[in-house]
Design a protein around this motif. Structure first.
Motif, PDB file in Angstrom:
ATOM      1  N   THR A   4      59.266  42.737  37.881  1.00 24.97           N
ATOM      2  CA  THR A   4      57.865  42.758  38.325  1.00 24.97           C
ATOM      3  C   THR A   4      57.060  43.735  37.487  1.00 24.97           C
ATOM      4  OG1 THR A   4      58.484  42.151  40.580  1.00 24.97           O
ATOM      5  CG2 THR A   4      56.327  43.185  40.281  1.00 24.97           C
ATOM      6  N   LEU A   5      57.602  44.936  37.283  1.00 24.12           N
ATOM      7  CA  LEU A   5      56.885  45.938  36.503  1.00 24.12           C
ATOM      8  C   LEU A   5      56.750  45.512  35.039  1.00 24.12           C
ATOM      9  CD1 LEU A   5      55.402  48.593  36.735  1.00 24.12           C
ATOM     10  CD2 LEU A   5      57.552  49.779  36.373  1.00 24.12           C
ATOM     11  N   ILE A   6      57.773  44.896  34.506  1.00 28.52           N
ATOM     12  CA  ILE A   6      57.710  44.413  33.118  1.00 28.52           C
ATOM     13  C   ILE A   6      56.622  43.349  32.978  1.00 28.52           C
ATOM     14  CG2 ILE A   6      58.951  43.104  31.345  1.00 28.52           C
ATOM     15  CD1 ILE A   6      61.509  44.576  32.342  1.00 28.52           C
ATOM     16  N   ARG A   7      56.587  42.398  33.910  1.00 27.15           N
ATOM     17  CA  ARG A   7      55.581  41.334  33.864  1.00 27.15           C
ATOM     18  C   ARG A   7      54.179  41.905  34.071  1.00 27.15           C
ATOM     19  NH1 ARG A   7      53.403  37.705  31.463  1.00 27.15           N
ATOM     20  NH2 ARG A   7      52.430  36.058  32.643  1.00 27.15           N
ATOM     21  N   LEU A   8      54.074  42.855  34.991  1.00 33.14           N
ATOM     22  CA  LEU A   8      52.799  43.518  35.256  1.00 33.14           C
ATOM     23  C   LEU A   8      52.280  44.209  33.994  1.00 33.14           C
ATOM     24  CD1 LEU A   8      51.882  45.497  38.365  1.00 33.14           C
ATOM     25  CD2 LEU A   8      51.633  46.592  36.165  1.00 33.14           C
ATOM     26  N   MET A   9      53.158  44.912  33.320  1.00 32.86           N
ATOM     27  CA  MET A   9      52.766  45.618  32.093  1.00 32.86           C
ATOM     28  C   MET A   9      52.334  44.621  31.015  1.00 32.86           C
ATOM     29  SD  MET A   9      55.639  48.637  32.123  1.00 32.86           S
ATOM     30  CE  MET A   9      55.395  49.047  30.414  1.00 32.86           C
ATOM     31  N   ALA A  10      53.018  43.499  30.943  1.00 32.10           N
ATOM     32  CA  ALA A  10      52.646  42.486  29.955  1.00 32.10           C
ATOM     33  C   ALA A  10      51.249  41.938  30.246  1.00 32.10           C
ATOM     34  CB  ALA A  10      53.673  41.353  29.948  1.00 32.10           C
ATOM     35  N   LEU A  11      50.971  41.658  31.514  1.00 33.39           N
ATOM     36  CA  LEU A  11      49.643  41.149  31.875  1.00 33.39           C
ATOM     37  C   LEU A  11      48.563  42.208  31.645  1.00 33.39           C
ATOM     38  CD1 LEU A  11      50.618  39.218  35.118  1.00 33.39           C
ATOM     39  CD2 LEU A  11      49.747  38.204  32.998  1.00 33.39           C
ATOM     40  N   GLY A  12      48.852  43.451  32.011  1.00 33.18           N
ATOM     41  CA  GLY A  12      47.914  44.534  31.760  1.00 33.18           C
ATOM     42  C   GLY A  12      47.637  44.701  30.279  1.00 33.18           C
ATOM     43  N   LEU A  25      50.810  37.082  39.400  1.00 30.31           N
ATOM     44  CA  LEU A  25      52.217  37.184  39.786  1.00 30.31           C
ATOM     45  C   LEU A  25      52.531  36.244  40.952  1.00 30.31           C
ATOM     46  CD1 LEU A  25      52.726  41.067  39.594  1.00 30.31           C
ATOM     47  CD2 LEU A  25      53.648  39.341  38.015  1.00 30.31           C
ATOM     48  N   ALA A  26      51.613  36.148  41.913  1.00 29.66           N
ATOM     49  CA  ALA A  26      51.824  35.250  43.057  1.00 29.66           C
ATOM     50  C   ALA A  26      51.808  33.790  42.612  1.00 29.66           C
ATOM     51  CB  ALA A  26      50.767  35.509  44.122  1.00 29.66           C
ATOM     52  N   LEU A  27      50.869  33.442  41.758  1.00 25.99           N
ATOM     53  CA  LEU A  27      50.818  32.071  41.254  1.00 25.99           C
ATOM     54  C   LEU A  27      52.089  31.732  40.483  1.00 25.99           C
ATOM     55  CD1 LEU A  27      47.085  31.947  40.111  1.00 25.99           C
ATOM     56  CD2 LEU A  27      48.115  30.518  41.907  1.00 25.99           C
ATOM     57  N   GLU A  28      52.558  32.660  39.661  1.00 24.61           N
ATOM     58  CA  GLU A  28      53.803  32.442  38.912  1.00 24.61           C
ATOM     59  C   GLU A  28      54.982  32.239  39.854  1.00 24.61           C
ATOM     60  OE1 GLU A  28      54.348  35.657  36.133  1.00 24.61           O
ATOM     61  OE2 GLU A  28      52.552  35.130  35.017  1.00 24.61           O
ATOM     62  N   VAL A 126      50.235  49.051  41.631  1.00 21.20           N
ATOM     63  CA  VAL A 126      50.000  47.609  41.688  1.00 21.20           C
ATOM     64  C   VAL A 126      51.326  46.881  41.914  1.00 21.20           C
ATOM     65  CG1 VAL A 126      49.178  45.600  40.385  1.00 21.20           C
ATOM     66  CG2 VAL A 126      47.882  47.734  40.326  1.00 21.20           C
ATOM     67  N   ALA A 127      52.379  47.308  41.231  1.00 20.61           N
ATOM     68  CA  ALA A 127      53.696  46.695  41.421  1.00 20.61           C
ATOM     69  C   ALA A 127      54.182  46.888  42.856  1.00 20.61           C
ATOM     70  CB  ALA A 127      54.701  47.286  40.437  1.00 20.61           C
ATOM     71  N   GLU A 128      54.031  48.087  43.390  1.00 19.63           N
ATOM     72  CA  GLU A 128      54.434  48.350  44.776  1.00 19.63           C
ATOM     73  C   GLU A 128      53.648  47.487  45.751  1.00 19.63           C
ATOM     74  OE1 GLU A 128      55.042  52.384  46.393  1.00 19.63           O
ATOM     75  OE2 GLU A 128      54.622  53.062  44.345  1.00 19.63           O
ATOM     76  N   THR A 129      52.364  47.312  45.484  1.00 20.23           N
ATOM     77  CA  THR A 129      51.517  46.503  46.358  1.00 20.23           C
ATOM     78  C   THR A 129      51.965  45.047  46.334  1.00 20.23           C
ATOM     79  OG1 THR A 129      49.667  48.019  46.012  1.00 20.23           O
ATOM     80  CG2 THR A 129      49.135  45.831  46.880  1.00 20.23           C
ATOM     81  N   PHE A 130      52.293  44.542  45.158  1.00 27.87           N
ATOM     82  CA  PHE A 130      52.781  43.164  45.057  1.00 27.87           C
ATOM     83  C   PHE A 130      54.076  42.997  45.837  1.00 27.87           C
ATOM     84  CE2 PHE A 130      55.371  39.881  42.981  1.00 27.87           C
ATOM     85  CZ  PHE A 130      54.546  38.783  43.206  1.00 27.87           C
ATOM     86  N   LEU A 131      54.997  43.910  45.654  1.00 26.65           N
ATOM     87  CA  LEU A 131      56.280  43.822  46.356  1.00 26.65           C
ATOM     88  C   LEU A 131      56.095  43.935  47.863  1.00 26.65           C
ATOM     89  CD1 LEU A 131      58.490  45.878  43.895  1.00 26.65           C
ATOM     90  CD2 LEU A 131      58.422  43.391  44.180  1.00 26.65           C
TER      91      LEU A 131
END
Length: 146
Positions: A4-12, A25-28, A126-131
């Motif tokens: 999740t954090l890796i994907r988040l960083m990529a999107l950021g 992330l939710a759509l994915e 943001v990662a914590e919020t998604f999880l």
């Protein structure tokens, strides 16, 4: 570092803001794509653009819950669980983030850092919020993978 954090960083790194990252992330997770929705989520970023509004991680997180539990068409009804799920996320965010920063506005969390600088400050939050949103969905009988 988890996926999740890796994907988040990529999107950021591609220029997406907190609220956009959360919905992406939710759509994915659902195997979906919706560029219009991702684009619209930019309106929640950086405290709705002025740094004084509620953090986009929280508003984006509640939108993630709405993606699963909200009414999406004339033939649908919203889940009766949605208001309680959103309240649970808001309470968690106020305790977790507000307890550390003294509030849940972007101004309280990042000060006057500006939207670009806030990306570096907010990644783990943001990662914590998604999880947490995914956890709330699962506890309420929703399957986050679709």
């Amino acid at each position: 570092m988890d996926d999740t954090l890796i994907r988040l960083m990529a999107l950021g790194g591609k220029g997406y803001y907190c609220s956009q990252i959360l919905i992406s992330l939710a759509l994915e997770a659902r195997g979906e794509s919706n560029p219009g929705l991702v684009r619209a989520m930019a309106g929640l970023a950086y405290g709705c653009g002025n740094n004084r509004g509620t953090c986009g991680a929280l508003t984006g997180g509640t939108c993630v819950l709405g993606l699963y539990g909200g009414k999406g068409g004339d033939h649908e009804t919203a889940s009766e669980k949605l208001p309680a799920m959103m309240q649970e996320l808001a309470d968690w965010f106020a305790d977790r983030v507000g307890g550390i920063h003294g509030g849940i506005t972007c101004e309280a969390i990042v000060g006057d850092a500006g939207p670009e600088a806030s990306r570096q400050t907010c990644g783990a939050m943001v990662a914590e919020t998604f999880l947490k949103a995914m956890e709330i969905l699962m506890l309420n009988g929703f399957e986050p993978a679709g």
